[in-house]
Design an enzyme around this catalytic site. Structure first.
Site, PDB file in Angstrom:
ATOM      1  N   ASP A 175      16.244  -2.535  12.801  1.00  0.00           N
ATOM      2  CA  ASP A 175      17.102  -3.002  11.708  1.00  0.00           C
ATOM      3  C   ASP A 175      18.356  -2.115  11.821  1.00  0.00           C
ATOM      4  O   ASP A 175      18.607  -1.551  12.897  1.00  0.00           O
ATOM      5  CB  ASP A 175      16.379  -2.860  10.356  1.00  0.00           C
ATOM      6  N   LYS A 224       8.576  -3.632   5.660  1.00  0.00           N
ATOM      7  CA  LYS A 224       9.849  -3.006   6.055  1.00  0.00           C
ATOM      8  C   LYS A 224       9.669  -1.500   5.988  1.00  0.00           C
ATOM      9  O   LYS A 224       8.873  -0.998   5.178  1.00  0.00           O
ATOM     10  CB  LYS A 224      10.960  -3.418   5.090  1.00  0.00           C
TER      11      LYS A 224
HETATM   12  N1  GLU Z   1      15.091  -6.369  10.777  1.00  0.00           N
HETATM   13  C1  GLU Z   1      15.080  -7.749  11.173  1.00  0.00           C
HETATM   14  C2  GLU Z   1      15.021  -8.637   9.949  1.00  0.00           C
HETATM   15  O1  GLU Z   1      15.583  -8.303   8.936  1.00  0.00           O
HETATM   16  C3  GLU Z   1      14.031  -8.054  12.227  1.00  0.00           C
HETATM   17  C4  GLU Z   1      12.626  -7.777  11.839  1.00  0.00           C
HETATM   18  C5  GLU Z   1      11.621  -7.963  12.983  1.00  0.00           C
HETATM   19  O2  GLU Z   1      12.005  -8.407  14.061  1.00  0.00           O
HETATM   20  O3  GLU Z   1      10.465  -7.656  12.732  1.00  0.00           O
HETATM   21  O4  GLU Z   1      14.469  -9.703   9.932  1.00  0.00           O
END
Ligand code: GLU
Length: 457
Positions: free
Chosen positions: A175, A135
């Site tokens: 996100d 992340k």
């Molecule tokens: N931010 C999204 C999540 O919490 C998507 C992450 C992604 O597609 O890599 O899963």
């Protein structure tokens, strides 16, 4: 020479383990909370599994592979120099490249990104696709910034981030605060620096390698999961009243799918408060919210001026006291506490599917479990988004685009698969399904078994 092995009994005590986590991560309350929620289930599961203790697997998953923090310098429209802090947390890549979104929000700090990267590791494993957990983000507030300022920020952010990522290394996505526009700016900068077109980000525009249904996937997937849960009690979503928080990509698509399946959505929210529309937020109204929020970046309060019969409740009020059958927290972490959970239970809510990451605090989770509610943690129910990101990676590697109908079916299948895995590991002796436990154990097992195969690394 005999290798020193930690005794099995050294680390079997949950409280001792959590004390160590708290000591090593001072002040990182969100991260400690996320680890505790997982550890509560994993300690039970591994009690009689010596190999996981000996290899210290949980301790290793709860220690990110690396945390990169960097300065992001950019110039605003007045010519002033602004400085933000950017991060990438690469939590675990045992089963595939690090994968997870980028968040731009003033609240972003190391604790929040570490909790998100930790959760993502389990979530991504649950999808069945080969993706590790990561992340990233910055304490940058996109609200009130011009498009040019956002572009300059994204470019500066990527100028540092590019050296840490790659299609086989780490694949970020969106996100909170990062949508298709920001992904475009970042992808353009990556390509410019490296002179390589590669599937290094997901959530891209359709013109340059994005996947159909990626925008819908998180919200739709969370509703499919909800549908699967209520089916276990012989019910469906036709005629249910749903309370949803948030009004961004996840919330609006969850609302859309619930409405298509015959349910009535009566609330949406943002950081200022929530709107309550007893007539139901039908498809046309949802479209208005999408245009108003995403394209015009407006506030949800204006909904009550636009649609008769709807009321706005300000002062950062949350919608959990509105009576409902099902609830979907789709805004942000810790937006639903123990008291909110008790109110939902008292009002007859029987199922909760999380569209956000860790929206329910630990006390709330325990309230839902004690009341034997159908309760899906985000790492299971909101995995549809990252799952379609995984499919976007596959399409980029194959250099082709799949049809919408194929992707819709794959999303359904993946959500069904996650539900099955939760049943497998979460069914209690009295037939109650503890989806938190199911998700934690199924996600853990996959990552843990891969780590065991690698030895001590
Ligand atoms: N931010 C999204 C999540 O919490 C998507 C992450 C992604 O597609 O890599 O899963």
């Amino acid at each position: 020479m005999q290798m020193h092995r930690t005794s099995v009994t050294d680390h079997v005590d949950l409280e001792g383990f959590m004390e160590g986590v708290a000591r090593r991560n001072p002040g990182q309350s969100e991260f400690i909370q996320a680890v505790r929620e997982v550890a509560e289930d994993i300690f039970d599961f591994i009690e009689d599994k010596v190999e996981y203790h000996e290899a210290q697997i949980l301790r290793r998953i709860a220690e990110p592979d690396r945390v990169v923090s960097f300065r992001v310098c950019w110039e605003d429209d007045n010519g002033s120099i602004r400085v933000n802090r950017g991060y990438r947390v690469q939590n675990n890549n045992a089963i595939g490249p690090y994968k997870g979104g980028i968040r731009f929000h003033p609240s972003v700090n190391e604790s929040i990104l570490k909790f998100l990267a930790f959760e993502q590791t389990f979530k991504n494993a649950l999808t069945g696709l080969p993706m590790g957990g990561g992340k990233g983000g910055a304490n940058f507030n996109p609200k009130g910034k011009s498009v040019n300022e956002i572009m300059r920020f994204c470019q500066s952010f990527m100028t540092e981030l590019y050296r840490h990522i790659g299609a086989n290394v780490d694949v970020p996505a969106g996100d909170i605060g990062v949508g298709a526009r920001e992904i475009g700016f970042m992808f353009g900068q990556y390509k410019r620096i490296t002179n390589a077109w590669e599937g290094v980000l997901t959530g891209k525009g359709l013109e340059y390698g994005g996947s159909l249904i990626r925008p819908e996937a998180t919200g739709y997937g969370a509703v499919y999961f909800l549908e699967n849960m209520v089916k276990t009690r012989g019910r469906d979503l036709a005629g249910v009243t749903a309370v949803i928080s948030g009004s961004g990509n996840v919330a609006t698509h969850a609302a859309e799918k619930i409405t298509q399946l015959g349910g009535k959505v009566v609330t949406l929210s943002d950081s200022e408060g929530f709107i309550h529309d007893p007539d139901g937020i039908g498809l046309e109204k949802i479209q208005w919210v999408k245009d108003h929020k995403t394209h015009r970046r407006g506030r949800i309060s204006q909904y009550a001026e636009e649609f008769k019969g709807a009321t706005f409740h300000g002062d950062r009020a949350r919608p959990w006291a509105v009576p409902c059958d099902v609830a979907m927290p789709c805004a942000t972490q810790n937006e639903l506490n123990g008291e909110d959970a008790r109110t939902l239970v008292k009002n007859g809510c029987f199922a909760v599917s999380e569209g956000a990451n860790m929206p329910t605090d630990l006390e709330g989770v325990h309230v839902f479990k004690d009341a034997q509610l159908l309760y899906a943690p985000g790492k299971a129910s909101n995995a549809g988004g990252v799952a379609v990101s995984g499919l976007e990676m596959s399409q980029n590697s194959e250099r082709r685009s799949w049809k919408e109908s194929e992707l819709q079916q794959l999303l359904r299948d993946i959500m069904d698969g996650i539900h099955d895995r939760c049943l497998e590991y979460g069914r209690k002796s009295d037939d109650y399904v503890d989806y938190v436990k199911g998700a934690n154990i199924a996600g853990f097992k996959k990552v843990a078994d891969a780590m065991l195969a690698f030895g001590v690394v």
